[in-house]
Design a protein around this motif. Sequence first.
Motif, PDB file in Angstrom:
ATOM      1  N   GLU A  14       0.880  -1.276  -0.194  1.00  0.00           N
ATOM      2  CA  GLU A  14      -0.055  -0.081  -0.124  1.00  0.00           C
ATOM      3  C   GLU A  14       0.890   1.273  -0.049  1.00  0.00           C
ATOM      4  O   GLU A  14       0.544   2.211  -0.513  1.00  0.00           O
ATOM      5  CB  GLU A  14      -1.178   0.033   1.056  1.00  0.00           C
ATOM      6  N   LYS A  15       1.807   1.366   0.777  1.00  0.00           N
ATOM      7  CA  LYS A  15       2.751   2.272   0.896  1.00  0.00           C
ATOM      8  C   LYS A  15       3.458   2.495  -0.420  1.00  0.00           C
ATOM      9  O   LYS A  15       3.738   3.671  -0.764  1.00  0.00           O
ATOM     10  CB  LYS A  15       3.900   1.976   1.969  1.00  0.00           C
ATOM     11  N   CYS A  16       3.872   1.504  -1.041  1.00  0.00           N
ATOM     12  CA  CYS A  16       4.773   1.451  -2.271  1.00  0.00           C
ATOM     13  C   CYS A  16       3.733   1.800  -3.455  1.00  0.00           C
ATOM     14  O   CYS A  16       3.972   2.857  -4.195  1.00  0.00           O
ATOM     15  CB  CYS A  16       5.038   0.161  -2.615  1.00  0.00           C
ATOM     16  N   ASP A  17       2.433   1.482  -3.413  1.00  0.00           N
ATOM     17  CA  ASP A  17       1.682   1.878  -4.333  1.00  0.00           C
ATOM     18  C   ASP A  17       1.137   3.431  -4.550  1.00  0.00           C
ATOM     19  O   ASP A  17       0.875   3.992  -5.473  1.00  0.00           O
ATOM     20  CB  ASP A  17       0.222   1.197  -4.206  1.00  0.00           C
ATOM     21  N   SER A  18       1.208   4.075  -3.272  1.00  0.00           N
ATOM     22  CA  SER A  18       1.138   5.258  -3.315  1.00  0.00           C
ATOM     23  C   SER A  18       2.220   6.100  -3.093  1.00  0.00           C
ATOM     24  O   SER A  18       2.200   7.517  -2.962  1.00  0.00           O
ATOM     25  CB  SER A  18       0.012   5.663  -2.029  1.00  0.00           C
ATOM     26  N   CYS A  19       3.360   5.775  -3.286  1.00  0.00           N
ATOM     27  CA  CYS A  19       4.619   6.361  -3.206  1.00  0.00           C
ATOM     28  C   CYS A  19       5.005   7.394  -4.505  1.00  0.00           C
ATOM     29  O   CYS A  19       4.574   7.157  -5.561  1.00  0.00           O
ATOM     30  CB  CYS A  19       5.819   5.389  -3.402  1.00  0.00           C
ATOM     31  N   LYS A  20       5.468   8.770  -3.874  1.00  0.00           N
ATOM     32  CA  LYS A  20       5.508   9.629  -4.927  1.00  0.00           C
ATOM     33  C   LYS A  20       7.180   9.962  -4.803  1.00  0.00           C
ATOM     34  O   LYS A  20       7.507  11.315  -5.255  1.00  0.00           O
ATOM     35  CB  LYS A  20       4.735  10.930  -4.620  1.00  0.00           C
ATOM     36  N   GLY A  21       8.053   8.804  -4.423  1.00  0.00           N
ATOM     37  CA  GLY A  21       9.328   9.470  -4.274  1.00  0.00           C
ATOM     38  C   GLY A  21      10.200   9.705  -5.594  1.00  0.00           C
ATOM     39  O   GLY A  21      11.157  10.348  -5.283  1.00  0.00           O
ATOM     40  N   CYS A  22       9.601   9.502  -6.671  1.00  0.00           N
ATOM     41  CA  CYS A  22      10.143   9.769  -7.924  1.00  0.00           C
ATOM     42  C   CYS A  22       9.323   9.830  -9.156  1.00  0.00           C
ATOM     43  O   CYS A  22       7.864   9.590  -8.794  1.00  0.00           O
ATOM     44  CB  CYS A  22      11.160   8.724  -8.498  1.00  0.00           C
ATOM     45  N   LYS A  23       9.703  10.332 -10.040  1.00  0.00           N
ATOM     46  CA  LYS A  23       8.593  10.820 -11.281  1.00  0.00           C
ATOM     47  C   LYS A  23       7.779   9.716 -12.135  1.00  0.00           C
ATOM     48  O   LYS A  23       6.971   9.807 -12.463  1.00  0.00           O
ATOM     49  CB  LYS A  23       9.414  11.684 -12.233  1.00  0.00           C
ATOM     50  N   LEU A  24       8.549   8.421 -11.515  1.00  0.00           N
ATOM     51  CA  LEU A  24       7.868   7.166 -12.434  1.00  0.00           C
ATOM     52  C   LEU A  24       6.386   6.961 -11.762  1.00  0.00           C
ATOM     53  O   LEU A  24       5.634   6.283 -12.508  1.00  0.00           O
ATOM     54  CB  LEU A  24       8.759   6.200 -12.103  1.00  0.00           C
ATOM     55  N   SER A  25       6.250   7.519 -10.569  1.00  0.00           N
ATOM     56  CA  SER A  25       4.866   7.264 -10.152  1.00  0.00           C
ATOM     57  C   SER A  25       3.803   8.040 -10.958  1.00  0.00           C
ATOM     58  O   SER A  25       2.730   7.657 -11.122  1.00  0.00           O
ATOM     59  CB  SER A  25       4.653   7.756  -8.909  1.00  0.00           C
ATOM     60  N   GLU A  26       4.215   9.150 -11.801  1.00  0.00           N
ATOM     61  CA  GLU A  26       3.472   9.936 -12.844  1.00  0.00           C
ATOM     62  C   GLU A  26       3.139   9.078 -13.931  1.00  0.00           C
ATOM     63  O   GLU A  26       2.161   9.503 -14.536  1.00  0.00           O
ATOM     64  CB  GLU A  26       4.002  11.225 -13.008  1.00  0.00           C
TER      65      GLU A  26
END
Length: 189
Positions: A14-26
């Motif tokens: 769940e944490k990983c899925d909502s991570c915004k630690g880098c631009k790849l989440s976009e």
Amino acid sequence: MSETVQKELEALFEKCDSCKGCKLSETKTNTVFGTGNIQAKVMFVGEAPGEQEDLQGEPFVGASGKLLDKYLAVIDMPRESVYIANILKCRPPHNRDPLPEEEDACIEFLRKQLQLINPKIIVCLGRIAAKRLIKPDFKITAEHGKWFEKGKYLMCAVYHPSALLRDLSKRTEMLSDMFEIKKRADEIQ
Ligand code: URA
């Protein structure tokens, strides 16, 4: 015990899925967290999700994953018996190499997965994972199939399956590395 591990892995997902630690989440479609036996003795770690992995949310389900499955079947270590994850959990656009800052932002998720699953053997699939997990100057051509002890883990790297799709001449060495992995895993209780 394994129920607790399962719950903690779900919370980590769940944490990983909502991570915004880098631009790849976009740009990702799905987070590719990892799959397999949470009590596995052997954990395989690749580089980053490709197109199919991004679409399906599972590691190594595209062409290179199908080849990996064949090697696992040959050594009698089915995919369901091991755990498979990647250094990055989100797909880099056009499958480019991970950037150092993307690895830095993501590596804690893999560390926690390792703590929870607690494998005896870590197998790096390819150069990127080997450089990050074994040593920064790892040379895959010269050092695939060599064994390293790091803390409580026994580690080695093999060619990335996508390299084997491009270069058939590497497949004999891959087979012997994979048989050695099976042998070492069988020796460990
Ligand atoms: N390549 C990787 O390194 N990991 C995957 O999950 C798929 C392809």
